[in-house]
Design an enzyme around this catalytic site. Structure first.
Site, short mmCIF file in Angstrom:
data_model
loop_
_atom_site.label_atom_id
_atom_site.label_comp_id
_atom_site.label_asym_id
_atom_site.label_seq_id
_atom_site.Cartn_x
_atom_site.Cartn_y
_atom_site.Cartn_z
N ASP A 121 -5.29 6.33 -2.97
CA ASP A 121 -4.38 6.08 -3.10
C ASP A 121 -4.68 5.72 -4.74
O ASP A 121 -3.64 5.62 -5.36
CB ASP A 121 -5.50 4.03 -3.01
CG ASP A 121 -4.15 2.88 -3.26
OD1 ASP A 121 -3.51 2.47 -2.30
OD2 ASP A 121 -5.04 1.45 -3.85
N THR A 122 -5.46 4.93 -5.53
CA THR A 122 -4.96 4.62 -6.96
C THR A 122 -5.59 6.13 -7.51
O THR A 122 -5.33 6.08 -8.59
CB THR A 122 -5.73 3.49 -7.90
OG1 THR A 122 -7.32 3.59 -7.52
CG2 THR A 122 -4.95 2.13 -7.64
N GLY A 123 -6.78 6.74 -6.51
CA GLY A 123 -7.38 7.79 -6.74
C GLY A 123 -8.56 6.95 -8.42
O GLY A 123 -9.44 7.99 -8.60
N ARG A 148 -11.50 -0.23 11.80
CA ARG A 148 -12.38 0.80 11.31
C ARG A 148 -12.29 1.53 12.32
O ARG A 148 -12.50 3.04 12.36
CB ARG A 148 -13.17 0.72 11.11
CG ARG A 148 -13.86 0.29 9.42
CD ARG A 148 -15.56 0.35 9.06
NE ARG A 148 -15.37 -0.10 7.50
CZ ARG A 148 -14.64 0.02 6.28
NH1 ARG A 148 -14.08 1.41 6.20
NH2 ARG A 148 -15.12 -0.61 4.95
P1 IMP Z 1 -8.38 4.15 -4.61
O1 IMP Z 1 -9.77 4.10 -5.60
O2 IMP Z 1 -7.53 3.30 -4.69
O3 IMP Z 1 -8.02 5.50 -4.06
O4 IMP Z 1 -8.47 3.74 -3.15
C1 IMP Z 1 -9.81 4.68 -2.52
C2 IMP Z 1 -10.26 4.07 -1.62
O5 IMP Z 1 -9.67 2.46 -1.48
C3 IMP Z 1 -10.40 3.95 0.63
O6 IMP Z 1 -11.69 5.30 -0.27
C4 IMP Z 1 -10.71 3.27 0.95
O7 IMP Z 1 -11.29 2.63 1.44
C5 IMP Z 1 -9.49 2.45 -0.10
N1 IMP Z 1 -8.21 2.13 0.76
C6 IMP Z 1 -7.33 2.61 -0.05
N2 IMP Z 1 -6.47 2.71 0.62
C7 IMP Z 1 -6.18 1.62 1.98
C8 IMP Z 1 -5.31 1.31 2.84
O8 IMP Z 1 -4.33 0.93 2.98
N3 IMP Z 1 -6.56 0.63 4.05
C9 IMP Z 1 -7.76 0.46 4.25
N4 IMP Z 1 -8.19 1.55 2.71
C10 IMP Z 1 -7.83 1.60 1.78
MG MG Z 2 -11.91 -1.04 2.99
#
Ligand code: IMP
Ligand code: MG
Length: 182
Positions: free
Chosen positions: A108-110, A170
Site C-alpha cells: 500500500d504505502t510501501g 483472512r
Molecule cells: P503499507 O505499509 O502501507 O504498504 O501496508 C502494507 C500492509 O498493510 C500489508 O501488509 C497489509 O497487511 C496492510 N494492508 C494494506 N492495504 C490493505 C488492504 O487493502 N486490505 C487489507 N490490508 C491491507
Molecule cells: Mg491488517
C-alpha cells in the site's frame, strides 16, 4: 458477524477468484525459480497477511529454499496506515550471505516492506528483494525494491487470501473489496 461495532464491513466485489490467484502465483513462482537457480534463497513471509500467499508461492517454487516469517504491525483494526512499523516477531534464520525474498500480499504505502527491508539489510544478506501479489500503486509514499508484482489494484480496501479488515475475512479463498462503515 464478529467485527466490532464502529468497524463494520461487508463484501462488495470479488476482484480475483481462486483460479486467477493460482495462475498469478504460478507465474511469479516460475520467474523466481528461474532467477534464483543455484542461489541460497530465504523466503520471508510477512505475518499475518502473507500467510496464504507465502504458503502457495513456496509450493510452486522449484528450488530448495529456507522459509521464515516476520511480523510487522503498521495497521490497527481499521484501514488507516500508520508509518510506525514495529517488528513483533523476528526471524531466527541467519541470512548473512544469502539471498532474501520478502513476501507480502499487498503493498500500500510501501512503509512496511521498506522498513523491514532496512532492518533485514543490517543482517548481511547478499541481496534483498520483495514479491507482492497486489500493488496499490496510487497510495505509495516510499519506493520499495519489489522485483515481482502480481496485480495492480485500485485505491480500495481489499480482504481475503490472508488480508483482513478488523481481523475478519483472512480465510476467504478469493480477494474482494469491502464496503466499510467506519
Ligand atoms: P503499507 O505499509 O502501507 O504498504 O501496508 C502494507 C500492509 O498493510 C500489508 O501488509 C497489509 O497487511 C496492510 N494492508 C494494506 N492495504 C490493505 C488492504 O487493502 N486490505 C487489507 N490490508 C491491507
Ligand atoms: Mg491488517
Amino acid at each position: 458477524m464478529g467485527a466490532s461495532k464502529g468497524c463494520m464491513a461487508e463484501i462488495q466485489e470479488i476482484l480475483f477468484d481462486e483460479q486467477a490467484i493460482a495462475g498469478k502465483v504460478r507465474e511469479l513462482a516460475a520467474r523466481i525459480s528461474h532467477d534464483y537457480a543455484g542461489k541460497e534463497l530465504v523466503l520471508i513471509g510477512i505475518l499475518k497477511g502473507a500467510v496464504m500467499f507465502a504458503a502457495d508461492l513456496m509450493r510452486c517454487i522449484s528450488l530448495p529454499v529456507t522459509v521464515e516469517f516476520i511480523q510487522a504491525a503498521s495497521y490497527g483494526n481499521g484501514t488507516i496506515s500508520s508509518r510506525d512499523v514495529a517488528v513483533n516477531k523476528e526471524i531466527h534464520t541467519d541470512i548473512k550471505g544469502k539471498h532474501v525474498l520478502l513476501i507480502d500480499t499487498i503493498i500500500d504505502t510501501g512503509e512496511t516492506m521498506n522498513c523491514l527491508m532496512k532492518k533485514l539489510s543490517g543482517k548481511g544478506p547478499v541481496s534483498i528483494k520483495g514479491v507482492a501479489l497486489l500493488d496499490k500503486k496510487c497510495r505509495r509514499t516510499v519506493e520499495v525494491p519489489v522485483a515481482y508484482w502480481g496485480f495492480e489494484v485500485p485505491d480500495q480496501f481489499v480482504v481475503g487470501y490472508g488480508m483482513d479488515h478488523a481481523e475478519q475475512y483472512r480465510n476467504l479463498p478469493y480477494i474482494a473489496t469491502v464496503k466499510t462503515t467506519e
